[in-house]
Enzyme design. Sequence first.
Site, PDB file in Angstrom:
ATOM      1  N   ARG A  54       0.780  -1.362   0.044  1.00 56.24           N
ATOM      2  CA  ARG A  54      -0.123   0.256   0.074  1.00 56.24           C
ATOM      3  C   ARG A  54       0.871   1.180  -0.066  1.00 56.24           C
ATOM      4  O   ARG A  54       0.332   2.298   0.480  1.00 56.24           O
ATOM      5  CB  ARG A  54      -1.068   0.068   1.279  1.00 56.24           C
ATOM      6  CG  ARG A  54      -1.967  -1.142   0.985  1.00 56.24           C
ATOM      7  CD  ARG A  54      -2.899  -1.136  -0.179  1.00 56.24           C
ATOM      8  NE  ARG A  54      -3.861  -1.822  -0.094  1.00 56.24           N
ATOM      9  CZ  ARG A  54      -5.247  -1.806   0.750  1.00 56.24           C
ATOM     10  NH1 ARG A  54      -5.430  -0.741   1.149  1.00 56.24           N
ATOM     11  NH2 ARG A  54      -5.949  -2.787   0.409  1.00 56.24           N
ATOM     12  N   TYR A  98     -14.640 -12.074  -0.603  1.00 52.54           N
ATOM     13  CA  TYR A  98     -15.634 -10.972  -1.143  1.00 52.54           C
ATOM     14  C   TYR A  98     -16.669 -11.453  -2.060  1.00 52.54           C
ATOM     15  O   TYR A  98     -17.709 -10.832  -1.623  1.00 52.54           O
ATOM     16  CB  TYR A  98     -14.530 -10.069  -1.960  1.00 52.54           C
ATOM     17  CG  TYR A  98     -13.663  -9.266  -0.880  1.00 52.54           C
ATOM     18  CD1 TYR A  98     -14.154  -8.590   0.022  1.00 52.54           C
ATOM     19  CD2 TYR A  98     -12.278  -9.000  -0.964  1.00 52.54           C
ATOM     20  CE1 TYR A  98     -13.304  -7.504   0.997  1.00 52.54           C
ATOM     21  CE2 TYR A  98     -11.393  -8.444  -0.251  1.00 52.54           C
ATOM     22  CZ  TYR A  98     -12.015  -7.690   0.584  1.00 52.54           C
ATOM     23  OH  TYR A  98     -11.035  -6.717   1.459  1.00 52.54           O
ATOM     24  N   ASP A 106      -6.133  -2.938  -8.088  1.00 55.66           N
ATOM     25  CA  ASP A 106      -6.790  -3.811  -6.946  1.00 55.66           C
ATOM     26  C   ASP A 106      -7.159  -5.137  -7.273  1.00 55.66           C
ATOM     27  O   ASP A 106      -7.248  -5.566  -8.145  1.00 55.66           O
ATOM     28  CB  ASP A 106      -7.829  -2.816  -6.647  1.00 55.66           C
ATOM     29  CG  ASP A 106      -8.560  -3.199  -5.202  1.00 55.66           C
ATOM     30  OD1 ASP A 106      -7.807  -2.610  -4.121  1.00 55.66           O
ATOM     31  OD2 ASP A 106      -9.259  -4.113  -5.057  1.00 55.66           O
TER      32      ASP A 106
HETATM   33  O1  CP3 Z   1       0.660   0.608  -3.207  1.00 56.00           O
HETATM   34  C1  CP3 Z   1      -0.269  -0.277  -3.405  1.00 56.00           C
HETATM   35  O2  CP3 Z   1      -0.091  -1.165  -2.563  1.00 56.00           O
HETATM   36  C2  CP3 Z   1      -1.309   0.256  -4.104  1.00 56.00           C
HETATM   37  C3  CP3 Z   1      -1.967  -1.104  -4.991  1.00 56.00           C
HETATM   38  C4  CP3 Z   1      -2.842  -2.012  -4.271  1.00 56.00           C
HETATM   39  C5  CP3 Z   1      -4.232  -1.404  -3.854  1.00 56.00           C
HETATM   40  N1  CP3 Z   1      -4.885  -2.373  -3.368  1.00 56.00           N
HETATM   41  C6  CP3 Z   1      -4.748   0.021  -4.178  1.00 56.00           C
HETATM   42  C7  CP3 Z   1      -6.001   0.519  -3.353  1.00 56.00           C
HETATM   43  C8  CP3 Z   1      -2.937  -3.161  -3.820  1.00 56.00           C
HETATM   44  C9  CP3 Z   1      -1.636  -4.098  -3.996  1.00 56.00           C
HETATM   45  C10 CP3 Z   1      -4.107  -3.459  -3.272  1.00 56.00           C
HETATM   46  C11 CP3 Z   1      -4.376  -4.922  -2.864  1.00 56.00           C
HETATM   47  C12 CP3 Z   1      -5.630  -5.065  -1.901  1.00 56.00           C
HETATM   48  N2  CP3 Z   1      -6.825  -4.620  -2.311  1.00 56.00           N
HETATM   49  C13 CP3 Z   1      -5.892  -6.106  -1.019  1.00 56.00           C
HETATM   50  C14 CP3 Z   1      -4.632  -6.948  -0.596  1.00 56.00           C
HETATM   51  C15 CP3 Z   1      -3.524  -6.254   0.254  1.00 56.00           C
HETATM   52  C16 CP3 Z   1      -4.162  -6.001   1.778  1.00 56.00           C
HETATM   53  O3  CP3 Z   1      -3.920  -5.059   2.318  1.00 56.00           O
HETATM   54  O4  CP3 Z   1      -4.400  -7.151   2.389  1.00 56.00           O
HETATM   55  C17 CP3 Z   1      -7.153  -5.940  -0.473  1.00 56.00           C
HETATM   56  C18 CP3 Z   1      -7.716  -6.936   0.516  1.00 56.00           C
HETATM   57  C19 CP3 Z   1      -7.954  -5.184  -1.024  1.00 56.00           C
HETATM   58  C20 CP3 Z   1      -9.264  -4.765  -1.277  1.00 56.00           C
HETATM   59  C21 CP3 Z   1      -9.532  -3.320  -0.923  1.00 56.00           C
HETATM   60  N3  CP3 Z   1      -9.366  -2.368  -2.045  1.00 56.00           N
HETATM   61  C22 CP3 Z   1      -9.452  -2.738   0.246  1.00 56.00           C
HETATM   62  C23 CP3 Z   1      -9.402  -3.523   1.810  1.00 56.00           C
HETATM   63  C24 CP3 Z   1      -9.443  -1.324   0.146  1.00 56.00           C
HETATM   64  C25 CP3 Z   1      -9.386  -0.228   1.007  1.00 56.00           C
HETATM   65  C26 CP3 Z   1     -10.731   0.426   1.473  1.00 56.00           C
HETATM   66  C27 CP3 Z   1     -10.497   1.645   2.405  1.00 56.00           C
HETATM   67  O5  CP3 Z   1     -10.584   2.701   1.754  1.00 56.00           O
HETATM   68  O6  CP3 Z   1     -10.276   1.453   3.712  1.00 56.00           O
HETATM   69  C28 CP3 Z   1      -9.443  -1.077  -1.314  1.00 56.00           C
HETATM   70  C29 CP3 Z   1      -9.360   0.137  -2.038  1.00 56.00           C
HETATM   71  C30 CP3 Z   1      -8.056   0.658  -2.452  1.00 56.00           C
HETATM   72  N4  CP3 Z   1      -7.153  -0.336  -3.084  1.00 56.00           N
HETATM   73  C31 CP3 Z   1      -7.469   1.677  -1.911  1.00 56.00           C
HETATM   74  C32 CP3 Z   1      -6.163   1.835  -2.758  1.00 56.00           C
HETATM   75  C33 CP3 Z   1      -5.254   2.921  -2.581  1.00 56.00           C
HETATM   76  C34 CP3 Z   1      -8.025   2.791  -1.173  1.00 56.00           C
HETATM   77  C35 CP3 Z   1      -8.812   3.628  -2.242  1.00 56.00           C
HETATM   78  C36 CP3 Z   1      -8.822   5.232  -1.983  1.00 56.00           C
HETATM   79  O7  CP3 Z   1      -8.067   5.688  -2.535  1.00 56.00           O
HETATM   80  O8  CP3 Z   1      -9.782   5.736  -1.226  1.00 56.00           O
END
Ligand code: CP3
Length: 337
Positions: free
Chosen positions: A18, A144, A67
């Site tokens: 992240r 999910y 994602d």
């Molecule tokens: O630098 C990076 O790692 C960016 C790429 C990335 C994202 N998601 C961007 C993202 C990666 C590798 C992920 C993987 C991901 N997504 C996982 C596995 C990693 C882990 O943390 O266990 C999971 C479970 C997800 C599902 C998901 N997508 C979640 C739980 C969330 C967060 C929700 C929140 O807002 O709290 C997302 C959205 C997401 N994916 C964001 C980012 C930067 C946040 C979106 C935003 O900008 O608000």
Amino acid sequence: MTAVRRQQPDRTPVWFMRQAGRCLPEYRELRERHSFLEVATTPELAVEATLMPVDRFGVDGAVLFADIMLPLDGMGVPFEIQPGVGPVIADPIRTPGAIEALRVVGPEEGTPYVLEALRLLRGELGGRAAVLGFAGAPFTLACYLVEGRPSKDYPTAKAMMYGEPALWHRLMTKITDTTILYLKGQAEAGADVVQLFDSWLGLLDAGSYRNYVQPYTMRIFASLKGIVPTVHFSTSTVQLLEAIGETNPDVVSVDWRLPVDEAWRRLDYATGIQGNLDPARLMAPWESIAAGADDIITRVGGRAGHIFNLGHGIMPRTDPDKLSRLVEHVHEGTDRG
Ligand code: CP3
């Protein structure tokens, strides 16, 4: 990539899970103009977000901004990412009919924007950092798909796993087939290494893991052997470590719940290792962060095949300057040049 190959690099490589997210002011600024999915599905914007942490922190890996939910586009499952909530599927996949209807297509058809972003990234990044592709692992995606929204325990998904095993295996097979095509496509488009995120794996005991999940993870890594190196990610999986090793990835990512040397020993040093600073430690004063990093470096003891990382994703409140300092600290503390 030298560390992934279990050779000794000039200094220990660092990247953060992240790393492109909400701790970066430049990312928040980009998000004021575009929704998350707009950034992730527009190659130019995805590359811009991917490069932000590479430029700012000096990390050795550029994680493609995407994602784990994106392949659902190709599978024909509409979803949203709700701010502060996470992935939400209005019509969860719970019946034989819904599972049969899931499409298995390659990324050329399902998520062409991911491949395009990787090709663009390759060009813009040059040799500054390795390109990391990734996918969600079948168990985490099934959580999910069946639950329909983030949950602490994923009871609906686990009830299908325990109670309707034939249905569960059918679902896992479809996700696995899609994931193999997705990761092979990423490798062809320029990913140097791919990480499989099994974020919710810690919910399982070793017996259930071996019955309901491990064969699929194993098949994914076996299909990618000789094509692209692989990293297995999970958290809270002290009870599964040996079984995870049996799936035969090139690198296993471990969290802070076990000291890194103990985790590596339990893996019989058969794979590389990634980790394992507690992301919450970044909220503590610098002296504590440095002590945590030094402890990891000391425990690794110069054994080849370590990638320095956190045990899970960066927390949004993290001060980005501490991350820059941490990268520099690890690089200096492991300099063998
Ligand atoms: O630098 C990076 O790692 C960016 C790429 C990335 C994202 N998601 C961007 C993202 C990666 C590798 C992920 C993987 C991901 N997504 C996982 C596995 C990693 C882990 O943390 O266990 C999971 C479970 C997800 C599902 C998901 N997508 C979640 C739980 C969330 C967060 C929700 C929140 O807002 O709290 C997302 C959205 C997401 N994916 C964001 C980012 C930067 C946040 C979106 C935003 O900008 O608000």
